[in-house]
Design a protein around this motif. Structure first.
Motif, PDB file in Angstrom:
ATOM      1  N   GLN A   1       1.233 -60.332 -16.996  1.00 16.60           N
ATOM      2  CA  GLN A   1       1.414 -61.772 -16.791  1.00 16.60           C
ATOM      3  C   GLN A   1       0.611 -62.601 -17.777  1.00 16.60           C
TER       4      GLN A   1
ATOM      5  N   ILE B   1       9.020 -61.583 -18.834  1.00 21.31           N
ATOM      6  CA  ILE B   1       8.888 -60.188 -18.399  1.00 21.31           C
ATOM      7  C   ILE B   1      10.173 -59.821 -17.670  1.00 21.31           C
ATOM      8  N   GLU B   2      10.769 -58.742 -18.092  1.00 18.45           N
ATOM      9  CA  GLU B   2      12.014 -58.294 -17.468  1.00 18.45           C
ATOM     10  C   GLU B   2      11.717 -57.018 -16.708  1.00 18.45           C
TER      11      GLU B   2
ATOM     12  N   THR C   1       6.940 -55.914  -7.639  1.00 20.79           N
ATOM     13  CA  THR C   1       6.611 -54.550  -8.080  1.00 20.79           C
ATOM     14  C   THR C   1       5.109 -54.367  -8.307  1.00 20.79           C
ATOM     15  N   GLY C   2       4.322 -55.279  -7.750  1.00 19.11           N
ATOM     16  CA  GLY C   2       2.863 -55.167  -7.895  1.00 19.11           C
ATOM     17  C   GLY C   2       2.318 -53.942  -7.168  1.00 19.11           C
ATOM     18  N   THR C   3       1.117 -53.559  -7.529  1.00 19.91           N
ATOM     19  CA  THR C   3       0.493 -52.370  -6.955  1.00 19.91           C
ATOM     20  C   THR C   3       0.390 -52.449  -5.434  1.00 19.91           C
TER      21      THR C   3
ATOM     22  N   VAL D   1       7.685 -59.465 -11.221  1.00 16.58           N
ATOM     23  CA  VAL D   1       6.278 -59.102 -11.370  1.00 16.58           C
ATOM     24  C   VAL D   1       5.486 -59.758 -10.254  1.00 16.58           C
ATOM     25  N   CYS D   2       4.329 -59.208  -9.978  1.00 11.22           N
ATOM     26  CA  CYS D   2       3.486 -59.710  -8.894  1.00 11.22           C
ATOM     27  C   CYS D   2       3.244 -61.211  -9.087  1.00 11.22           C
TER      28      CYS D   2
ATOM     29  N   GLY E   1      13.972 -56.897  -9.738  1.00  9.92           N
ATOM     30  CA  GLY E   1      12.530 -56.758  -9.594  1.00  9.92           C
ATOM     31  C   GLY E   1      11.847 -58.038 -10.028  1.00  9.92           C
TER      32      GLY E   1
ATOM     33  N   GLU F   1       3.034 -50.630 -14.390  1.00  7.73           N
ATOM     34  CA  GLU F   1       2.050 -51.012 -13.381  1.00  7.73           C
ATOM     35  C   GLU F   1       0.708 -50.408 -13.818  1.00  7.73           C
TER      36      GLU F   1
END
Lengths: 387, 90
Positions: free
Chosen positions: A265, A275-276, B13-15, B46-47, B44, A300
């Protein structure tokens, strides 16, 4: 002085029906002295006896050379030590010693093995600088390697492969062999040392109709620029360092991985790139990978790194699932020579909640562990920078 | 109009979401009942820090921008079926 990265690859196939190979290849990096030593020895006959003789010969040659003994004297000491076959009156093992300085100065001593080849681009070089030796059976050559040169060593299992076949009665013709290598280099100029030696040995094995008539070995030494990669994981300890983290990433020349959602991020925000997320690219246990333009891989963080560490430590490279996010990272590790870690030291407090079903390690510790394995088990040059 | 109703399901999809049960959510497509299958699009994301900025519990999904906490495949399907029944599509 320009130093090269020296990539060494070797492949052996033992004679049909034997349990071990009678050809032995050894190499050692002497980083402090800026040189590498490689030795190929072919024990007479095949099987255990040949392997023991070749191992003994190669170890002697290696140790003498590492200790900076004059190369000719080492060769004579080895020859005097080796037993002589009663029937054939020849020494029990042949050998080739390579002493390579990182600036390209290379000395090669040969005793009894097929002549080595040097390829510059797709052409094999004729070496003229051959020192006369008092011992007529020794051949000492010296040359200065240039970038993208390759030295190729063979055991006689390669040159004699296919012997007796109607189309190659005397084995693999020397010129045909050169042309074969030349064509491979033409179609894949960046081919790795390992891959080239695999291809040559497999072809010789094929010449023998998949039943090797002798131990087959080929070793390739490839002079090239080192391949660099950077893996960036974790947000910087203080937010005002974000920009310097981005700068390091932007300036870096080589493969780039981002490991961690928050890190991704920051990169996305600072560089204003989307971000894809590819939701189906996870492997069930690990969250999926994403894409950011300009980066080779975005994954991740801590779970994936944990898996990378586990696999690097406990699995062999051919039993790794390279489609998994962790496998994709490992693939890039294996492909590169110098691995830089850029580690943000901020601790994600949400991960330290004791109510979580799994324990999440602290990133810094996992990175240290991976770095240690890459250094010791995979002989990579590793740098860690904290930010 | 009704023809174009699409439920966009974004899975974090965060931890944290992943370890708290989010790992199973990408399989949502395989569990969708026939009548809504064609209307759901799984993606999806991102966090987005819902885990640290709200008091709600992960895993999180967004359904057409609506936040759902403690998401599960069943919960998502029920939510969409309810929307269909009550015609509260947003």
């Amino acid at each position: 002085m320009n130093n090269y990265f020296i990539e060494i690859g070797n492949k052996s196939i033992q004679k049909n029906g034997q349990q071990v190979c009678g050809d032995v290849f050894m190499s050692r990096k002497l980083q402090e002295e800026g040189r590498s030593v490689a030795v190929l020895s072919d024990g007479l006959g095949s099987g255990i006896k040949a392997n023991v003789l070749a191992t003994m010969t190669a170890s002697m040659a290696m140790n003498f050379t590492v200790e900076n003994q004059p190369i000719e004297r080492s060769a004579q000491s080895i020859r005097n030590t080796l037993p002589v076959d009663n029937d054939r009156k020849i020494n029990y093992a042949t050998f080739t010693i390579l002493d390579i300085e990182y600036d390209g100065e290379t000395t090669i001593l040969e005793y009894g093995n097929p002549q080595f080849l040097v390829f510059r681009a797709i052409n094999s070089l004729e070496l003229k600088d051959i020192k006369e030796s008092t011992d007529s059976e020794l051949r000492i050559s010296h040359f200065k390697a240039q970038k993208e040169d390759r030295i190729i060593l063979f055991s006689d299992g390669v040159s004699q492969s296919g012997m007796g076949r109607a189309d190659m009665p005397f084995g693999w013709d020397w010129d045909d062999l050169k042309e074969f290598i030349s064509k491979k280099l033409e179609s894949d100029p960046q081919i790795s040392a390992q891959k080239l030696s695999d291809i040559i040995v497999n072809r010789a094995y094929l010449n023998d109709s998949l039943k090797a008539k002798d131990d087959i070995t080929c070793s390739v030494i490839y002079f090239r620029d080192p391949r660099n990669m950077i893996i960036c994981t974790g947000p910087p300890y203080k937010m005002d360092r974000d920009k310097s983290m981005i700068k390091i990433l932007e300036d870096f020349n080589g493969a780039k991985i981002i490991c961690g959602g928050t890190t991704a991020q920051i990169v996305s925000r600072e560089l204003d790139r989307e971000i894809e997320v590819d939701i189906f690219s996870g492997d069930g246990d690990l969250p999926p990978v994403s894409e950011i333009e300009g980066f080779d891989l975005v994954t991740e963080g801590i779970l994936t790194l944990g898996r990378v560490s586990d696999w690097l430590e406990n699995r062999s490279t051919d039993s790794i699932n390279y489609k998994s996010p962790a496998g994709k990272i490992i693939k890039l590790f294996l492909k590169n020579d110098i691995i830089n870690f850029l580690v943000g030291t901020k601790i994600n407090e949400a991960h330290q909640d004791p109510a979580l079903p799994v324990e999440l390690e602290i990133r810094r510790n996992v990175v240290k562990k991976i770095a240690k394995i890459l250094d010791e088990k995979y002989l990579k040059e590793v740098h860690i920078q904290y930010i | 109009m009704t023809e174009e109703k699409i439920y966009k399901v974004q899975i974090c999809t965060g931890t944290l979401c992943h370890v708290m049960g989010g790992a199973e959510l990408p399989a949502l497509e395989d569990h969708l009942p026939e009548e809504i299958k064609s209307k759901v699009k799984v993606k999806g994301m991102v966090c987005a820090n819902y885990c640290t900025e709200t008091n709600l519990k992960p895993p999180f999904v967004l359904i057409n921008g609506e936040l759902m906490s403690e998401a599960s495949i069943d919960k998502i399907i029920h939510y969409i079926q309810n929307c269909e029944k009550n015609d509260t599509f947003k």
